[in-house]
Design an enzyme around this catalytic site. Structure first.
Site, mmCIF file in Angstrom:
data_model
loop_
_atom_site.group_PDB
_atom_site.id
_atom_site.type_symbol
_atom_site.label_atom_id
_atom_site.label_comp_id
_atom_site.label_asym_id
_atom_site.label_seq_id
_atom_site.Cartn_x
_atom_site.Cartn_y
_atom_site.Cartn_z
ATOM 1 N N GLU A 1 8.408 -8.003 4.190
ATOM 2 C CA GLU A 1 7.841 -8.359 5.499
ATOM 3 C C GLU A 1 8.448 -9.650 6.040
ATOM 4 O O GLU A 1 8.639 -10.629 5.307
ATOM 5 C CB GLU A 1 6.310 -8.521 5.377
ATOM 6 C CG GLU A 1 5.659 -8.949 6.694
ATOM 7 C CD GLU A 1 4.154 -8.766 6.755
ATOM 8 O OE1 GLU A 1 3.571 -8.212 5.800
ATOM 9 O OE2 GLU A 1 3.566 -9.183 7.772
ATOM 10 N N LYS B 1 -1.326 -1.506 -3.567
ATOM 11 C CA LYS B 1 -0.319 -2.500 -3.169
ATOM 12 C C LYS B 1 -0.860 -3.877 -3.466
ATOM 13 O O LYS B 1 -2.060 -4.133 -3.262
ATOM 14 C CB LYS B 1 0.022 -2.383 -1.686
ATOM 15 C CG LYS B 1 0.991 -3.488 -1.217
ATOM 16 C CD LYS B 1 1.637 -3.190 0.127
ATOM 17 C CE LYS B 1 0.792 -3.535 1.321
ATOM 18 N NZ LYS B 1 0.438 -4.974 1.425
ATOM 19 N N ASP C 1 -5.077 -4.186 4.026
ATOM 20 C CA ASP C 1 -6.172 -5.149 4.206
ATOM 21 C C ASP C 1 -6.120 -5.766 5.604
ATOM 22 O O ASP C 1 -6.994 -6.554 5.971
ATOM 23 C CB ASP C 1 -6.188 -6.206 3.099
ATOM 24 C CG ASP C 1 -4.924 -7.048 3.047
ATOM 25 O OD1 ASP C 1 -3.974 -6.775 3.808
ATOM 26 O OD2 ASP C 1 -4.886 -7.993 2.225
ATOM 27 N N SER C 2 -5.124 -5.368 6.407
ATOM 28 C CA SER C 2 -5.129 -5.721 7.829
ATOM 29 C C SER C 2 -6.375 -5.172 8.510
ATOM 30 O O SER C 2 -6.710 -5.576 9.625
ATOM 31 C CB SER C 2 -3.872 -5.177 8.526
ATOM 32 O OG SER C 2 -3.709 -3.790 8.272
ATOM 33 N N GLU D 1 0.391 -8.209 -3.177
ATOM 34 C CA GLU D 1 1.387 -9.160 -2.668
ATOM 35 C C GLU D 1 1.844 -10.084 -3.795
ATOM 36 O O GLU D 1 1.042 -10.478 -4.644
ATOM 37 C CB GLU D 1 0.769 -9.993 -1.532
ATOM 38 C CG GLU D 1 0.379 -9.172 -0.326
ATOM 39 C CD GLU D 1 -0.220 -10.017 0.803
ATOM 40 O OE1 GLU D 1 -0.165 -11.265 0.743
ATOM 41 O OE2 GLU D 1 -0.757 -9.408 1.744
HETATM 42 O O1 KIV Z 1 -2.334 -4.863 5.458
HETATM 43 C C1 KIV Z 1 -1.403 -4.222 5.980
HETATM 44 O O2 KIV Z 1 -1.598 -3.465 6.939
HETATM 45 C C2 KIV Z 1 -0.072 -4.397 5.412
HETATM 46 C C3 KIV Z 1 1.088 -3.785 6.129
HETATM 47 C C4 KIV Z 1 1.254 -4.323 7.459
HETATM 48 C C5 KIV Z 1 2.335 -3.856 5.325
HETATM 49 O O3 KIV Z 1 0.083 -5.009 4.394
#
Ligand code: KIV
Length: 269
Positions: free
Chosen positions: A187, A118, A49-50, A120
């Site tokens: 992280e 994924k 989600d980055s 969090e």
């Molecule tokens: O959103 C993302 O790119 C991430 C990674 C940096 C682990 O969660």
């Protein structure tokens, strides 16, 4: 056989079995072209989600929608032949209840073709992780610095700096592993914490800003390539500086268009 030594498609079982073995190589991608470039070299591609920050110019990941993750997840999956593709569940799409998480994760899996999701969270997400894995959705956990918690943390700040913080990360990682996650991203924490977590949980740890003590590493690809502009996670090594190369190519194109040198006249080579 590819650069990573795996010739068959990489499953979550392959990744789980790499605990304590050859380091897992993981990167982010948001589109098919980048996924094709990464695929021969990495074990896992994360549609992170980055993308809210790197592609959409937002200041955090909080505004990313499920629809955006699905569009980009499907593109990455189309560009991938063998790496394990995992798609981030965005903020607000899973925290409410295990049922909400299942509904949205199932949509992500069905509409992108990815292998898993994924999310969090540590102990507070254990029930949800167990609910998803029991119903056919592989989960990659994410503990330590959790970017979706930026407003609670007061910024993107490293975690586990004191004994209580270190113990909390360890408890979170254990809860995620016990709940059935196949691996966990750790992280923004110290080598000491990463080493202890890696030693004490049975699933691979994938570090970002968490030292070489982890079972694998992940970086944001744009940052690794020098294409992240002013943004920095604070963790990445820049392996290339492609920003100036892009600017140079665009400036050359602009110059040729303005001088009417491109396209070449018919008959010229
Ligand atoms: O959103 C993302 O790119 C991430 C990674 C940096 C682990 O969660």
């Amino acid at each position: 056989m590819t650069a990573s030594g795996e010739s068959d498609p990489i499953t979550v079982q392959t990744i789980r079995a790499r605990k304590g073995g050859a380091p897992l190589v993981c990167l982010t991608a948001y589109g098919a072209t980048m996924a094709r470039l990464l695929d021969p070299h990495v074990d896992l591609i994360l549609v992170g989600d980055s993308l809210g920050i790197l592609l959409y110019g937002q200041t955090s990941t909080l505004g990313v929608t499920l629809e955006q993750m699905i569009v980009h997840g499907a593109a990455v999956q189309r560009g991938t032949a063998r790496a394990c593709v995992i798609v981030d569940l965005p903020f607000g799409s899973y925290q409410e209840s295990p049922q909400q998480a299942f509904r949205n994760a199932a949509r992500v899996m069905a509409e992108t073709g990815c292998t898993g999701v994924k999310l969090e969270g540590g102990r507070e997400m254990a029930e949800t992780i167990a609910f998803l894995t029991a119903r056919g959705i592989p989960v990659l956990g994410h503990v330590g610095l959790m970017p979706q918690m930026v407003n609670v943390l007061g910024g993107f700040v490293s975690q586990g700096g004191d004994a209580a913080g270190a113990a909390a990360i360890l408890e979170d990682a254990k809860a995620v592993a016990e709940a059935g996650a196949f691996a966990v991203v750790v992280e923004g924490t110290s080598e000491a914490v990463a080493r202890q977590v890696t030693a004490e949980i049975p699933i691979p740890t994938i570090g970002i800003g968490a030292s070489a003590a982890c079972d694998g590493q992940i970086l944001v690809t744009d940052e690794l390539l020098g294409l992240a502009g002013d943004w920095s996670s604070g963790f990445a090594k820049r392996f290339a500086d492609l920003g100036p190369a892009v600017e140079e190519a665009v400036a050359a194109y602009a110059g040729e268009v303005r001088d009417r040198r491109f396209p070449a006249a018919e008959g010229d080579v």
